[in-house]
Design a protein around this motif. Structure first.
Motif, PDB file in Angstrom:
ATOM      1  N   ARG A   1       0.824  -1.209   0.000  1.00  6.72           N
ATOM      2  CA  ARG A   1       0.000   0.000   0.000  1.00  6.72           C
ATOM      3  C   ARG A   1       0.861   1.263   0.000  1.00  6.72           C
ATOM      4  O   ARG A   1       0.536   2.253  -0.666  1.00  6.72           O
TER       5      ARG A   1
ATOM      6  N   ALA B   1      -6.123   3.335  -3.172  1.00 11.45           N
ATOM      7  CA  ALA B   1      -7.031   2.237  -3.482  1.00 11.45           C
ATOM      8  C   ALA B   1      -8.310   2.743  -4.143  1.00 11.45           C
ATOM      9  O   ALA B   1      -8.806   2.139  -5.108  1.00 11.45           O
TER      10      ALA B   1
ATOM     11  N   ILE C   1     -13.116  -4.307  -2.779  1.00  2.00           N
ATOM     12  CA  ILE C   1     -11.948  -3.490  -2.446  1.00  2.00           C
ATOM     13  C   ILE C   1     -12.340  -2.306  -1.573  1.00  2.00           C
ATOM     14  O   ILE C   1     -11.678  -1.995  -0.574  1.00  2.00           O
TER      15      ILE C   1
END
Length: 556
Positions: free
Chosen positions: A186, A326, A242
């Motif tokens: 991430r 994201a 997600i």
């Protein structure tokens, strides 16, 4: 004649009866394969000694003679022997994954003792002691312990407690490694997108909240934030999963159904040119009231609160740069892909399993099963069983089979997934049990990584970055053309550039001088096959394939 026949038949019957009696005497231990057989055996009087074994590790053959001798000399009818299959008997479940010999001592249906290992003197002493205790128990001079066969003895309990502690520490270590790997992925993605999208913040309005878009724009302007773009989007199942990882409220059934089936509104906020500060913090202060206390009445007038409907979230704004990355990938894929490459797929936690190369057919056949094939990430053949300094031989079985000589020490190494990189995004049918596949363990590997933290380190040595990339085929070597003796210096000078071109472009050689090409090929074949141009197989030389059968037994 009839009398003689009758005598002969009687003699044969007597001999058969004697042989049957002899066989009955030799058969001193029972075989227990089911729960019924097990419970029936437990009802016998006297001391019961049970050799527990599993499907892939049979009973202890070496102790059979000693046990029968002890039964004849000491136990008599007071000692009963049996072999029991743990795979099919419920009370023996705890012994199913053990490879060492296991002996249970039982009397009156109660478990007296458990001994591990094939230590003949120790087992003999234990039998003698338990037989004496049984005699005392029958006289009422000794009280046997009250413990069912499926319960643990005190030594077993100590071992089980120690193993539980080790297993707990292992899980903590593995969980920390998974979290660290996730954070690293991430962080890398966030840094990559910040190079282009550091001054923008995405957000998502669910279908039921879209009619309040004007309230959003009016709320953010005093905080120095503008709505730069908006577009309808059906997030879909994968995108919804997600986003649900980033915001648990989106995982609620109503919110998930809305994201999958109906168009939501993707928003893109940007701070005003004269404003300074982090765009994510500015947007969340305006829309979510991050600067307000939990009990502040002003929270009731925030868009994040007013846009809720029946406890279903109406507005989602990422909390940090990781979430922003994201959300950008899900809501604005075209915009992101125009300037940034897609994120590489996450590698699942994995371990290393090593076998002898002579097992390659069985190993690859087992690895090809549907439930195992999806977990096989890479494999290769190596020169020996060294874990610290592996030496690669080849990367697939076809290349290995073409090797003229094979050694017993050569190994096949598999990189096996023991989990999913992001299990929360997987379908239920894609999940599999933790740990190495049982099907592979039944083949008796030479080495299995202790856990996936150690496995990652070991696999990095055997399968370094770029291991799976296609191998570049080496360019064919150009063959030098023979100079013609009758050629003049001028012709030789003109041919020099042609030879250079032939060296740089191997295809040009094929279309060049036919005579010289044929001579070169003939010479090349002679060099490859030896000085006399004959193949080693024609001379009767045959190389033994030492990796198609088990290594020879070690002499004792």
């Amino acid at each position: 004649m009839a009398l003689t026949s009758a005598v002969a038949n009687a003699a044969a019957a007597a001999a058969a009866a004697g042989a049957g009696k002899k066989n009955a005497q030799v058969q001193l231990q029972a075989e227990l394969n089911t729960d019924d057989e097990w419970h029936k055996f437990l009802t016998r009087d006297g001391l019961l000694v049970v050799d527990v074994y599993s499907e892939w590790c049979g009973p202890c053959i070496g102790m059979v003679g000693n046990l029968k001798k002890i039964k004849v000399e000491l136990g008599g009818d007071n000692l009963h022997l049996a072999v029991a299959k743990s795979d099919t008997i419920k009370d023996l479940k705890r012994f199913r994954k053990r490879s060492e010999p296991t002996w249970m001592f039982i009397a009156s249906g109660q478990l007296l003792n458990v001994v591990f290992g094939a230590d003949a003197p120790r087992i003999a002493r234990t039998i003698e002691q338990e037989l004496r205790n049984e005699e005392l128990a029958k006289k009422g001079e000794l009280e046997r312990p009250k413990r069912a066969p499926h319960e643990l003895t005190p030594p077993e309990q100590e071992v089980a407690t120690a193993l539980e502690k080790i297993e707990e520490e292992k899980k903590v270590k593995e969980a920390a490694a998974i979290e660290a790997a996730r954070f690293a992925r991430r962080e890398a993605r966030a840094k990559r997108l910040e190079m282009h999208f550091n001054d923008i913040c995405p957000a998502l309005m669910l279908p039921h909240a879209q009619k309040h878009l004007r309230k959003i724009t009016d709320t953010i302007e005093p905080f120095g934030v503008l709505l730069a773009d908006k577009c309808p989007i059906v997030v879909g199942k994968e995108g919804a999963k997600i986003l649900a990882v980033e915001e648990p409220e989106l995982a609620e059934p109503n919110a998930m159904a809305a994201l999958i089936e109906r168009p939501s509104l993707a928003l893109l906020f940007k701070k005003m040119p004269d404003k300074e500060g982090d765009i994510i913090e500015m947007t969340r202060r305006a829309l979510c009231g991050d600067h307000l206390a939990e009990d502040d009445d002003a929270r009731k007038k925030l868009p994040s609160t007013e846009l809720r409907e029946s406890n279903t979230i109406g507005l989602f704004v990422p909390k940090d740069r990781h979430e922003r990355a994201a959300v950008l990938d899900v809501l604005f894929p075209k915009m992101v892909s125009s300037v940034v490459e897609p994120a590489p797929p996450a590698e699942p936690p994995h371990i290393l399993i090593m076998f002898g190369a002579w097992q390659r057919r069985a190993v690859l056949s087992m690895a090809g099963l549907p439930k195992v094939a999806a977990r096989l990430l890479r494999y290769g053949f190596f020169a020996d069983a060294s874990i610290e300094e592996p030496r690669l031989l080849c990367k697939n079985v076809d290349q290995y089979d073409q090797r003229p000589e094979k050694e017993y020490c050569e190994t096949i190494v598999l990189m096996i997934a023991v989990g999913l990189a992001e299990p929360e995004l997987a379908e239920p049918e894609d999940l599999f049990p933790e740990g190495p596949p049982e099907d592979l363990l039944t083949l008796g590997p030479l080495h299995v990584s202790a856990d996936h933290v150690v496995g990652q380190e070991e696999c990095a040595r055997f399968f370094p970055p770029g291991y799976s990339e296609p191998e570049k085929k080496p360019k064919s070597k150009s063959k030098k053309k023979k100079k013609r003796r009758h050629a003049s210096k001028e012709e030789n000078a003109e041919e020099a550039p042609d030879r250079t071109q032939s060296t740089e472009n191997p295809e040009a050689e094929t279309n060049g001088d036919t005579e010289n090409g044929e001579e070169g090929e003939e010479n090349g074949e002679t060099e490859e096959n030896g000085e006399d141009g004959t193949d080693s197989e024609e001379n009767g030389e045959q190389h033994a394939d030492k990796a198609t059968s088990p290594p020879p037994p070690t002499p004792h």
